[in-house]
Design a protein around this motif. Structure first.
Motif, PDB file in Angstrom:
ATOM      1  N   TYR A 215       0.814  -1.214   0.000  1.00 42.84           N
ATOM      2  CA  TYR A 215       0.000   0.000   0.000  1.00 42.84           C
ATOM      3  C   TYR A 215       0.849   1.266   0.000  1.00 42.84           C
ATOM      4  O   TYR A 215       0.616   2.187  -0.792  1.00 42.84           O
ATOM      5  CB  TYR A 215      -0.937  -0.029   1.219  1.00 42.84           C
ATOM      6  CG  TYR A 215      -1.802   1.184   1.418  1.00 42.84           C
ATOM      7  CD1 TYR A 215      -2.463   1.798   0.366  1.00 42.84           C
ATOM      8  CD2 TYR A 215      -1.998   1.711   2.705  1.00 42.84           C
ATOM      9  CE1 TYR A 215      -3.277   2.910   0.568  1.00 42.84           C
ATOM     10  CE2 TYR A 215      -2.810   2.814   2.921  1.00 42.84           C
ATOM     11  CZ  TYR A 215      -3.441   3.415   1.848  1.00 42.84           C
ATOM     12  OH  TYR A 215      -4.232   4.506   2.057  1.00 42.84           O
ATOM     13  N   TYR A 216       1.865   1.321   0.866  1.00 45.27           N
ATOM     14  CA  TYR A 216       2.699   2.524   0.910  1.00 45.27           C
ATOM     15  C   TYR A 216       3.414   2.728  -0.424  1.00 45.27           C
ATOM     16  O   TYR A 216       3.404   3.823  -0.998  1.00 45.27           O
ATOM     17  CB  TYR A 216       3.728   2.464   2.036  1.00 45.27           C
ATOM     18  CG  TYR A 216       4.726   3.596   1.928  1.00 45.27           C
ATOM     19  CD1 TYR A 216       4.410   4.870   2.383  1.00 45.27           C
ATOM     20  CD2 TYR A 216       5.963   3.408   1.304  1.00 45.27           C
ATOM     21  CE1 TYR A 216       5.293   5.927   2.241  1.00 45.27           C
ATOM     22  CE2 TYR A 216       6.853   4.456   1.157  1.00 45.27           C
ATOM     23  CZ  TYR A 216       6.514   5.716   1.619  1.00 45.27           C
ATOM     24  OH  TYR A 216       7.392   6.754   1.462  1.00 45.27           O
ATOM     25  N   ILE A 439      -2.896   5.299  15.541  1.00 42.20           N
ATOM     26  CA  ILE A 439      -3.073   4.079  14.743  1.00 42.20           C
ATOM     27  C   ILE A 439      -2.362   2.938  15.467  1.00 42.20           C
ATOM     28  O   ILE A 439      -1.141   2.790  15.383  1.00 42.20           O
ATOM     29  CB  ILE A 439      -2.508   4.252  13.321  1.00 42.20           C
ATOM     30  CG1 ILE A 439      -2.978   5.563  12.692  1.00 42.20           C
ATOM     31  CG2 ILE A 439      -2.890   3.051  12.458  1.00 42.20           C
ATOM     32  CD1 ILE A 439      -4.471   5.669  12.518  1.00 42.20           C
ATOM     33  N   SER A 440      -3.114   2.134  16.190  1.00 43.71           N
ATOM     34  CA  SER A 440      -2.523   1.087  17.022  1.00 43.71           C
ATOM     35  C   SER A 440      -2.160  -0.144  16.205  1.00 43.71           C
ATOM     36  O   SER A 440      -2.921  -0.577  15.328  1.00 43.71           O
ATOM     37  CB  SER A 440      -3.508   0.695  18.128  1.00 43.71           C
ATOM     38  OG  SER A 440      -3.006  -0.399  18.871  1.00 43.71           O
ATOM     39  N   GLU A 502      -8.114   5.996  19.851  1.00 42.33           N
ATOM     40  CA  GLU A 502      -7.233   4.867  19.558  1.00 42.33           C
ATOM     41  C   GLU A 502      -7.872   4.083  18.418  1.00 42.33           C
ATOM     42  O   GLU A 502      -8.977   3.544  18.562  1.00 42.33           O
ATOM     43  CB  GLU A 502      -7.047   3.974  20.793  1.00 42.33           C
ATOM     44  CG  GLU A 502      -6.126   2.794  20.528  1.00 42.33           C
ATOM     45  CD  GLU A 502      -5.911   1.907  21.752  1.00 42.33           C
ATOM     46  OE1 GLU A 502      -5.295   0.837  21.597  1.00 42.33           O
ATOM     47  OE2 GLU A 502      -6.363   2.289  22.855  1.00 42.33           O
ATOM     48  N   ILE A 503      -7.188   4.039  17.284  1.00 41.09           N
ATOM     49  CA  ILE A 503      -7.750   3.470  16.062  1.00 41.09           C
ATOM     50  C   ILE A 503      -7.180   2.075  15.799  1.00 41.09           C
ATOM     51  O   ILE A 503      -5.961   1.889  15.744  1.00 41.09           O
ATOM     52  CB  ILE A 503      -7.445   4.376  14.853  1.00 41.09           C
ATOM     53  CG1 ILE A 503      -7.912   5.814  15.110  1.00 41.09           C
ATOM     54  CG2 ILE A 503      -8.077   3.813  13.592  1.00 41.09           C
ATOM     55  CD1 ILE A 503      -9.396   5.958  15.309  1.00 41.09           C
ATOM     56  N   HIS A 504      -8.066   1.119  15.642  1.00 37.48           N
ATOM     57  CA  HIS A 504      -7.688  -0.223  15.197  1.00 37.48           C
ATOM     58  C   HIS A 504      -8.191  -0.353  13.759  1.00 37.48           C
ATOM     59  O   HIS A 504      -9.357  -0.671  13.523  1.00 37.48           O
ATOM     60  CB  HIS A 504      -8.291  -1.293  16.102  1.00 37.48           C
ATOM     61  CG  HIS A 504      -7.803  -1.232  17.517  1.00 37.48           C
ATOM     62  ND1 HIS A 504      -6.677  -1.903  17.951  1.00 37.48           N
ATOM     63  CD2 HIS A 504      -8.274  -0.557  18.606  1.00 37.48           C
ATOM     64  CE1 HIS A 504      -6.477  -1.657  19.227  1.00 37.48           C
ATOM     65  NE2 HIS A 504      -7.424  -0.848  19.650  1.00 37.48           N
ATOM     66  N   GLY A 530      -0.001   1.469   8.234  1.00 39.82           N
ATOM     67  CA  GLY A 530      -1.166   2.281   8.549  1.00 39.82           C
ATOM     68  C   GLY A 530      -0.917   3.773   8.452  1.00 39.82           C
ATOM     69  O   GLY A 530      -1.846   4.556   8.223  1.00 39.82           O
ATOM     70  N   LEU A 531       0.347   4.185   8.618  1.00 37.59           N
ATOM     71  CA  LEU A 531       0.671   5.607   8.537  1.00 37.59           C
ATOM     72  C   LEU A 531       0.603   6.134   7.106  1.00 37.59           C
ATOM     73  O   LEU A 531       0.691   7.345   6.890  1.00 37.59           O
ATOM     74  CB  LEU A 531       2.064   5.865   9.125  1.00 37.59           C
ATOM     75  CG  LEU A 531       2.204   5.662  10.638  1.00 37.59           C
ATOM     76  CD1 LEU A 531       3.639   5.930  11.080  1.00 37.59           C
ATOM     77  CD2 LEU A 531       1.239   6.564  11.408  1.00 37.59           C
ATOM     78  N   THR A 532       0.443   5.244   6.132  1.00 36.09           N
ATOM     79  CA  THR A 532       0.281   5.687   4.743  1.00 36.09           C
ATOM     80  C   THR A 532      -0.914   6.614   4.605  1.00 36.09           C
ATOM     81  O   THR A 532      -0.933   7.500   3.741  1.00 36.09           O
ATOM     82  CB  THR A 532       0.112   4.472   3.808  1.00 36.09           C
ATOM     83  OG1 THR A 532       1.246   3.616   3.941  1.00 36.09           O
ATOM     84  CG2 THR A 532      -0.010   4.906   2.353  1.00 36.09           C
TER      85      THR A 532
END
Length: 616
Positions: A215-216, A439-440, A502-504, A530-532
């Motif tokens: 994805y990134y 983003i956990s 807090e995001i799952h 997830g940081l993408t």
């Protein structure tokens, strides 16, 4: 005389003149194509320029009509003039030119180049080889072939693999105009050439699927670079002297670039560019809903169709009117990607930045069309609520298919190159709310925080938000009581509301994940895919990505991407943090990929508070 004696009104005269002009224009455009005896319906599927003679006659006709009508009154034709100007501007927008069966073969033109990113006009492919039609004197304008392409093999950090990725004449080759005509051309008007145009604008991706399925790498590297290079190539340079918050460097309003009609993944099958979570296809369909995608099977069809039969010298060729050719290995041979960032998109972005051609540099304005399309697709109201969704503005200068890109060897005055840093971000607007989205990765298999540290960080952030909201309530009560004279101060800004989540991500839909990104003031998390989503944040004065690493570890992935959009990035090692320009060196120490990554929660909370207070 007719007007003077009242034979017809001025309105009637205008209508007669416009009607006569319309009939003339109609005959110019359609008479050469439809004979009086032709009763069939003609459908033209070509996307091509109008004949120049038609354009000249059209100009003369419109000019003559304007001169005659001007004898009535300027005021009465003002509306018609505006409408005509708008249609003319729309008509002048870029189109591609198809080679006809008797056409001369156009030479290849280099429009722009950075290592791994090359924009060509009139590129050819035959039997799997990319051909640049250029005579010996013209070839000096092109870079080395190894800086444009490679064999397309998957990358390994070994001398043997590095050597195997060096291109050969089978991958890309120069060919003279005479040689091109001998292979594919029509030597005289009675002959036909053997070239078929792939009409429209094409992205040719020479990358292996090794990175496409991530994805990134697909979104925040490949398409990030495509958008920067494509937008920059067709943009007018932005004056470097304009540094105010009202300058084009802080704007997302600009004329649209030419459309991208197709993407061809030369070395990837249909599954090779799709990541397991499905975000790659989600992104591409949302950002470019009309794009056509071809894979290696389709490319092989084109190769086989142009492969000569034994004993027959005749060959066929495919012609690409406008093509952006990208190659990951070639980008890594460049100075920015290869030795500074390890991000292929950095070569594309930095080239256009140094040429002053990235509009909206401090707010990711060049990326805004993609970002806004994703917001709309996902229903991310927090992102597009402030957007102007106006139609194409005919008063904007349309982008041309011959972009004024300085030559690849043009000297750049380093004093005039604008950097993207925190000083410019301080000129951006203040958000209405401060939203911290963590983003956990605690539910994933690797790269997780020590459980106790995770809990401690969450508690510290919840305590910060609770305290800031109490301070806000107190400030509002004090203001309402009239005890604070700041209510008369025009510079007074009401304290924002704070929120922590807090995001799952694995528990959310794709739409919900984009919505989270669009509303984020701070995006926080351990180094990971997830940081993408940071590419869908809206840059404002406090927009920040906080990336937690195992102490001593660092990678440029999200740091470079964040800064390229005009936002701030902090790399955190337990209880310390680093930011541009004092960023760490790239390192992958033991523990980098592990599940015992430490973090001191109060450090994160203090960092966020200092950012909002303007201390960082």
């Amino acid at each position: 005389m007719i007007l003077r004696h009242g034979g017809i009104t001025r309105r009637d005269a205008i209508l007669l003149l416009i009607g006569a002009s319309s009939m003339q224009l109609w005959s110019l455009f359609f008479a050469p194509h439809i004979s009086p005896s032709d009763q069939s319906i003609v459908v033209n599927t070509h996307v091509s320029h109008q004949d120049s003679s038609h354009h000249d006659t059209l100009t003369k006709t419109v000019t003559l009509t304007a001169q005659v009508v001007n004898t009535v009154t300027q005021k009465e034709i003002q509306t018609a003039t505006v409408t005509t100007a708008g249609k003319a501007a729309a008509a002048s927008r870029p189109t591609s030119h198809a080679i006809g069966p008797h056409s001369k073969l156009p030479r290849t033109k280099l429009l722009a180049h950075a290592p791994g990113w090359t924009l060509f006009k009139d590129l050819y492919m035959s039997n799997g080889t990319i051909f640049i039609v250029a005579d010996e004197s013209e070839r000096m304008r092109f870079p080395e072939i190894r800086m444009m392409t490679s064999t397309g093999l998957e990358a390994e950090n070994t001398p043997e693999n590095i050597a195997a990725r060096e291109p050969t004449t089978q991958d890309m080759s120069f060919i003279s105009y005479r040689e091109a005509v001998a292979r594919w051309g029509a030597p005289d008007k009675q002959s036909v050439n053997r070239v078929w145009t792939v009409e429209g604008n094409t992205m040719l991706f020479n990358d292996p699927k090794q990175f496409l399925r991530h994805y990134y790498h697909f979104v925040a590297e490949l398409w990030f670079g495509v958008q920067a290079f494509w937008h920059g190539a067709f943009s007018q340079p932005v004056p470097t002297s304009e540094t105010s918050a009202n300058s084009p460097h802080f704007s997302t309003d600009h004329a649209p670039a030419p459309p991208i009609h197709r993407a061809i993944f030369i070395h990837s099958n249909a599954d090779g560019w799709r990541d397991d979570p499905g975000f790659n296809s989600y992104f591409l369909r949302a950002a470019l809903p009309s794009i056509t995608i071809e894979h290696e099977e389709d490319w092989n069809d084109r190769v086989m169709a142009t492969r000569p039969k034994p004993g027959h010298p005749e060959q066929r060729a495919w012609h690409f009117p406008l093509v952006l050719f990208t190659d990951r290995s070639a980008a890594h041979r460049g100075p920015i990607c290869g030795s500074q960032t390890q991000r292929t998109a950095a070569e594309a972005w930095d080239y256009m930045r140094t040429k002053g051609k990235l509009r909206g540099l401090h707010v990711g304005g060049w990326w805004a069309p993609i970002r806004e399309a994703i917001w709309r697709f996902a229903g991310a109201e927090a992102g597009f609520k402030s957007l102007s969704l106006a139609e194409y503005n005919p008063n904007q200068t349309p982008m041309s298919l011959d972009p004024p890109v300085p030559g690849i060897n043009a000297k750049v005055d380093k004093k005039k190159i604008i950097d993207v840093d925190s000083a410019n971000q301080k000129l951006l607007p203040v958000p209405d709310r401060i939203i911290i989205n963590y983003i956990s990765r605690q539910g994933t298999r690797r790269r997780k925080l020590i459980p106790e540290d995770h809990d401690g960080m969450v508690e510290a952030l919840e305590a910060l938000v609770e305290r800031k909201n109490k301070e806000r309530e107190l400030a509002l009560v004090t203001l309402a009581s009239g005890e604070n004279e700041r209510r008369e101060d025009s510079d007074y800004v009401e304290p924002p509301e704070w929120e922590f989540n807090e995001i799952h991500a694995e528990r959310l839909t794709k739409d919900q994940q984009i919505q989270v990104a669009a509303e984020s003031t701070f995006m926080l998390g351990v180094h990971g895919n997830g940081l993408t989503h940071l590419v869908f944040m809206e840059p404002n004065r406090y927009s920040t990505v906080i990336e937690i690493f195992y102490p001593g570890g660092f990678a440029h992935d999200y740091q470079w991407t964040t800064r390229a959009l005009g936002m701030s990035h902090f790399a955190v090692w337990n209880d310390t943090h680093h930011t541009y320009p004092n960023k760490p060196k790239v390192e992958y120490p033991e523990g980098f990929q592990g599940n015992e990554i430490p973090v001191y929660g109060p450090t994160i909370a203090q960092l966020i508070e200092d950012r909002v207070d303007g201390k960082l």
